[in-house]
Design an enzyme around this catalytic site. Sequence first.
Site, PDB file in Angstrom:
ATOM      1  CD  GLU A   1      -7.647   1.738   5.771  1.00 18.40           C
ATOM      2  OE1 GLU A   1      -6.910   1.041   6.484  1.00 18.40           O
ATOM      3  OE2 GLU A   1      -7.266   2.286   4.725  1.00 18.40           O
TER       4      GLU A   1
ATOM      5  CD  GLU B   1      -2.738   1.327   2.430  1.00 19.40           C
ATOM      6  OE1 GLU B   1      -3.755   2.026   2.355  1.00 19.40           O
ATOM      7  OE2 GLU B   1      -2.424   0.671   3.450  1.00 19.40           O
TER       8      GLU B   1
ATOM      9  CD  GLN C   1      -7.648  -0.182   2.408  1.00 17.85           C
ATOM     10  OE1 GLN C   1      -6.742   0.641   2.509  1.00 17.85           O
ATOM     11  NE2 GLN C   1      -7.770  -1.205   3.248  1.00 17.85           N
TER      12      GLN C   1
ATOM     13  CG  ASP D   1      -6.311   4.232   1.182  1.00 17.98           C
ATOM     14  OD1 ASP D   1      -6.968   5.263   0.941  1.00 17.98           O
ATOM     15  OD2 ASP D   1      -6.329   3.672   2.289  1.00 17.98           O
TER      16      ASP D   1
END
Length: 262
Positions: free
Chosen positions: A242, A145, A206, A180
């Site tokens: 998230e 990530e 996310q 993300d």
Amino acid sequence: MTVNKTSLPLSANLGFLWTDLALPQAVHAAAAAGFGAVELHWPYEVPAAELAAALKETGLPVLGLNTVRGDVAKGEFGLAALAGREDEALAAFTQALDYAVAIGAGNIHVMAGKADGEAARRTFVANLRRFRDLAAPRGVSLLLEPINTRDVPGYFLSDCESAASIISECGGEGIRIMYDCYHMQIMRGDLLRQAERWMDLIGHVQFAAVPDRGEPGRGEVDYGWLLPALRDAGYRGHFGAEYRPRGATGEGLGWMKAFAGA
């Protein structure tokens, strides 16, 4: 927020959502709220059998979890890219792998840590190759990530280009990017074009509001447009919520109605 596509598959990240509940109860809360999956941060204090039972009772799949951060009191945020800490990184990954297998999680986010330079890259690549070889026979994949440098200054990965380069050096198989949207909006923006460029490498998506990381119904990013666009661009997995609730988790779920076609 208007969504033209219906029934986008949503996952509740229980590292942030329903943190007032014990983790097995949070699984039940996510199911009752209409999420189709859950994902975790660091669940290790909860016996895996208890969590596995809650997952079985609700029928929710668990998508993934993180390796531990290291010494949190010292500000550590992962171990896998820290030269000289290979034994600790292996222990952290082994812990994550055993727990993932016990609860049926398909992915492990390998936290790189705060580091830079060629020694860190060599260490990270070597560790990832070893971890991938341990995980593959057990049906588990790795996620990397990129994390924004405002929230976590000094983190080893902060852009998809670096993550893709690392994956290529590792041989490509069994390792994917966790994209993300919150982090990538802060770092670069142009979220759809970024994702299209790396779509073949994206293993999970996310999202959260920017800039406050709260519920996604407001802020800089129109997720009602973006998430269906990511699906149209080829992403076929769950979208992981998230975010940090601005109040009680259950009181801030109104944004889900648009994604459920309500």
